[in-house]
Design a protein around this motif. Structure first.
Motif, PDB file in Angstrom:
ATOM      1  N   THR A  92       0.825  -1.219   0.000  1.00 47.53           N
ATOM      2  CA  THR A  92       0.000   0.000   0.000  1.00 47.53           C
ATOM      3  C   THR A  92       0.854   1.262   0.000  1.00 47.53           C
ATOM      4  O   THR A  92       0.343   2.349  -0.275  1.00 47.53           O
ATOM      5  CB  THR A  92      -0.941   0.023   1.210  1.00 47.53           C
ATOM      6  OG1 THR A  92      -0.154  -0.072   2.401  1.00 47.53           O
ATOM      7  CG2 THR A  92      -1.913  -1.150   1.150  1.00 47.53           C
ATOM      8  N   GLU A  93       2.140   1.122   0.312  1.00 48.49           N
ATOM      9  CA  GLU A  93       3.055   2.259   0.318  1.00 48.49           C
ATOM     10  C   GLU A  93       4.282   1.930  -0.511  1.00 48.49           C
ATOM     11  O   GLU A  93       4.836   0.842  -0.424  1.00 48.49           O
ATOM     12  CB  GLU A  93       3.483   2.619   1.744  1.00 48.49           C
ATOM     13  CG  GLU A  93       2.341   3.094   2.629  1.00 48.49           C
ATOM     14  CD  GLU A  93       2.818   3.500   4.010  1.00 48.49           C
ATOM     15  OE1 GLU A  93       4.044   3.429   4.260  1.00 48.49           O
ATOM     16  OE2 GLU A  93       1.973   3.886   4.843  1.00 48.49           O
TER      17      GLU A  93
ATOM     18  N   TYR B 190       4.948   7.400  -1.187  1.00 53.97           N
ATOM     19  CA  TYR B 190       3.688   7.318  -1.931  1.00 53.97           C
ATOM     20  C   TYR B 190       2.757   6.306  -1.266  1.00 53.97           C
ATOM     21  O   TYR B 190       3.195   5.234  -0.841  1.00 53.97           O
ATOM     22  CB  TYR B 190       3.944   6.899  -3.379  1.00 53.97           C
ATOM     23  CG  TYR B 190       4.673   7.932  -4.212  1.00 53.97           C
ATOM     24  CD1 TYR B 190       4.002   8.671  -5.189  1.00 53.97           C
ATOM     25  CD2 TYR B 190       6.038   8.181  -4.037  1.00 53.97           C
ATOM     26  CE1 TYR B 190       4.661   9.613  -5.952  1.00 53.97           C
ATOM     27  CE2 TYR B 190       6.700   9.122  -4.798  1.00 53.97           C
ATOM     28  CZ  TYR B 190       6.006   9.841  -5.753  1.00 53.97           C
ATOM     29  OH  TYR B 190       6.667  10.778  -6.508  1.00 53.97           O
ATOM     30  N   THR B 191       1.479   6.651  -1.198  1.00 51.19           N
ATOM     31  CA  THR B 191       0.478   5.749  -0.637  1.00 51.19           C
ATOM     32  C   THR B 191      -0.581   5.418  -1.683  1.00 51.19           C
ATOM     33  O   THR B 191      -0.796   6.185  -2.626  1.00 51.19           O
ATOM     34  CB  THR B 191      -0.198   6.373   0.593  1.00 51.19           C
ATOM     35  OG1 THR B 191      -0.786   7.635   0.217  1.00 51.19           O
ATOM     36  CG2 THR B 191       0.807   6.609   1.705  1.00 51.19           C
ATOM     37  N   LYS B 192      -1.222   4.287  -1.485  1.00 52.74           N
ATOM     38  CA  LYS B 192      -2.177   3.790  -2.477  1.00 52.74           C
ATOM     39  C   LYS B 192      -3.304   4.786  -2.713  1.00 52.74           C
ATOM     40  O   LYS B 192      -3.875   5.346  -1.773  1.00 52.74           O
ATOM     41  CB  LYS B 192      -2.749   2.448  -1.999  1.00 52.74           C
ATOM     42  CG  LYS B 192      -3.662   1.774  -3.014  1.00 52.74           C
ATOM     43  CD  LYS B 192      -4.168   0.438  -2.477  1.00 52.74           C
ATOM     44  CE  LYS B 192      -5.115  -0.221  -3.460  1.00 52.74           C
ATOM     45  NZ  LYS B 192      -5.630  -1.520  -2.928  1.00 52.74           N
ATOM     46  N   SER B 193      -3.644   4.974  -3.986  1.00 50.36           N
ATOM     47  CA  SER B 193      -4.696   5.921  -4.374  1.00 50.36           C
ATOM     48  C   SER B 193      -5.997   5.185  -4.679  1.00 50.36           C
ATOM     49  O   SER B 193      -5.996   4.016  -5.074  1.00 50.36           O
ATOM     50  CB  SER B 193      -4.279   6.708  -5.620  1.00 50.36           C
ATOM     51  OG  SER B 193      -3.119   7.464  -5.385  1.00 50.36           O
TER      52      SER B 193
ATOM     53  N   ARG C   5      -2.959  -0.339 -10.515  1.00 51.16           N
ATOM     54  CA  ARG C   5      -2.822   0.223  -9.175  1.00 51.16           C
ATOM     55  C   ARG C   5      -2.116   1.569  -9.307  1.00 51.16           C
ATOM     56  O   ARG C   5      -1.383   1.809 -10.271  1.00 51.16           O
ATOM     57  CB  ARG C   5      -2.005  -0.687  -8.264  1.00 51.16           C
ATOM     58  CG  ARG C   5      -2.686  -1.978  -7.886  1.00 51.16           C
ATOM     59  CD  ARG C   5      -3.859  -1.727  -6.932  1.00 51.16           C
ATOM     60  NE  ARG C   5      -4.433  -2.992  -6.473  1.00 51.16           N
ATOM     61  CZ  ARG C   5      -5.369  -3.655  -7.122  1.00 51.16           C
ATOM     62  NH1 ARG C   5      -5.835  -3.188  -8.277  1.00 51.16           N
ATOM     63  NH2 ARG C   5      -5.849  -4.790  -6.640  1.00 51.16           N
TER      64      ARG C   5
ATOM     65  N   TRP D 143      -0.318   4.993  -6.802  1.00 50.67           N
ATOM     66  CA  TRP D 143       0.116   5.540  -5.526  1.00 50.67           C
ATOM     67  C   TRP D 143       0.434   7.016  -5.731  1.00 50.67           C
ATOM     68  O   TRP D 143       0.915   7.439  -6.789  1.00 50.67           O
ATOM     69  CB  TRP D 143       1.372   4.827  -5.017  1.00 50.67           C
ATOM     70  CG  TRP D 143       1.213   3.355  -4.770  1.00 50.67           C
ATOM     71  CD1 TRP D 143       0.995   2.737  -3.573  1.00 50.67           C
ATOM     72  CD2 TRP D 143       1.309   2.304  -5.741  1.00 50.67           C
ATOM     73  NE1 TRP D 143       0.947   1.373  -3.733  1.00 50.67           N
ATOM     74  CE2 TRP D 143       1.137   1.079  -5.059  1.00 50.67           C
ATOM     75  CE3 TRP D 143       1.526   2.276  -7.128  1.00 50.67           C
ATOM     76  CZ2 TRP D 143       1.162  -0.158  -5.698  1.00 50.67           C
ATOM     77  CZ3 TRP D 143       1.548   1.050  -7.778  1.00 50.67           C
ATOM     78  CH2 TRP D 143       1.369  -0.156  -7.056  1.00 50.67           C
ATOM     79  N   GLN D 144       0.175   7.821  -4.715  1.00 51.53           N
ATOM     80  CA  GLN D 144       0.454   9.257  -4.768  1.00 51.53           C
ATOM     81  C   GLN D 144       1.026   9.745  -3.447  1.00 51.53           C
ATOM     82  O   GLN D 144       0.909   9.083  -2.407  1.00 51.53           O
ATOM     83  CB  GLN D 144      -0.830  10.055  -5.053  1.00 51.53           C
ATOM     84  CG  GLN D 144      -1.315  10.028  -6.488  1.00 51.53           C
ATOM     85  CD  GLN D 144      -2.598  10.832  -6.633  1.00 51.53           C
ATOM     86  OE1 GLN D 144      -3.650  10.434  -6.127  1.00 51.53           O
ATOM     87  NE2 GLN D 144      -2.497  11.966  -7.290  1.00 51.53           N
TER      88      GLN D 144
ATOM     89  N   PRO E 282       1.198  10.599 -10.064  1.00 49.45           N
ATOM     90  CA  PRO E 282       1.158   9.307  -9.385  1.00 49.45           C
ATOM     91  C   PRO E 282       2.186   8.322  -9.935  1.00 49.45           C
ATOM     92  O   PRO E 282       2.757   8.502 -11.007  1.00 49.45           O
ATOM     93  CB  PRO E 282      -0.257   8.814  -9.710  1.00 49.45           C
ATOM     94  CG  PRO E 282      -0.515   9.361 -11.084  1.00 49.45           C
ATOM     95  CD  PRO E 282       0.172  10.710 -11.132  1.00 49.45           C
TER      96      PRO E 282
ATOM     97  N   PRO F 259      10.293   2.796  -5.087  1.00 48.29           N
ATOM     98  CA  PRO F 259       9.144   2.184  -5.766  1.00 48.29           C
ATOM     99  C   PRO F 259       9.528   1.005  -6.655  1.00 48.29           C
ATOM    100  O   PRO F 259       8.890  -0.057  -6.595  1.00 48.29           O
ATOM    101  CB  PRO F 259       8.564   3.347  -6.575  1.00 48.29           C
ATOM    102  CG  PRO F 259       8.962   4.569  -5.823  1.00 48.29           C
ATOM    103  CD  PRO F 259      10.321   4.271  -5.297  1.00 48.29           C
TER     104      PRO F 259
END
Length: 228
Positions: free
Chosen positions: A114-115, A119-122, A133, A135-136, A143, A204
């Motif tokens: 999720t991270e 960046y965390t899941k959008s 998927r 992340w932002q 993203p 990432p």
């Protein structure tokens, strides 16, 4: 004549007694006046003393109230700045992904973290493209996007330079206009693309490589032919 003289002396004595009595009638003496003035001065002095005792407290209160108000405003501003920002759901355009419903993507997507660094899941706007998927940063911005089940990228051929990251072979396609790179995992059952904006750092790509290595077995490369 003797009688008249006696009466005259008697009247004189009476008048003297009246005058003497008048002179002895009690009146406000200087000592009484001084005592009254002393009492008045004492009362005034007490009032002045009380005023002097309360004045510093009143001044301190008058100074403390504006200071407390300023501190409260600053604290509220700090909490507001540090509070998490509610991001808008992300819109992703469709990309051909014929193997998006295949077993490789079905195994990979639930295992993704999720991270990815900062960046965390959008949340994606539905209907979202299959097997994707994103992340932002907490405050939004460009993203990181993962797409699974893609066709072989056109730029990937026998002469393409590859980079191995945590057991996965990646082919990089640079997008100068968007200031981002799309990395294609080219040694698995299906092609997986990870688009990362400039400045994202190595985390990432490393984290996604670890997830791919743990969930998808490696396959021989199948690059395209050399361009004419």
């Amino acid at each position: 004549m003797a009688a008249e003289s006696s009466d005259h002396d008697s009247a004189k004595d009476t008048t003297g007694q009246v005058a003497e009595a008048a002179s002895s009638t009690p009146a406000d003496s200087p000592s009484d006046t001084e005592s009254a003035n002393s009492d008045t001065g004492t009362a005034a002095g007490g009032a002045d003393s009380a005023a002097r005792q309360h004045s510093p407290a009143l001044i301190a209160t008058a100074v403390a109230l504006p200071v407390a108000l300023v501190v409260a405003v600053l604290v509220i501003a700090i909490f507001a700045r540090n509070a998490p920002v509610e991001r808008e759901p992300l819109v992703l355009g469709p990309v051909p992904a014929p193997a998006a419903d295949g077993p490789a993507c079905t195994n990979l997507l639930p295992a993704l973290p999720t991270e990815l660094g900062e960046y965390t899941k959008s949340t994606l706007v539905e209907p979202s493209p299959p097997a994707t998927r994103a992340w932002q940063h907490t405050d939004g911005g460009d993203p990181i996007v993962l797409r699974c089940g893609l066709d072989r990228p056109l730029e990937f051929n026998r002469a393409s330079a590859l980079q191995i990251v945590n057991g996965v072979q990646w082919f990089e396609a640079r997008d100068q206009a968007a200031k981002a790179s799309t990395w294609f995992a080219v040694d698995r059952e299906t092609y997986i693309a990870l688009t990362v904006p400039d400045g994202s750092g190595p985390t990432p790509l490393q984290a996604v490589s670890d997830t791919i290595t743990a969930n998808l077995p490696a396959k021989p490369l199948d690059p395209g032919p050399l361009p004419n």
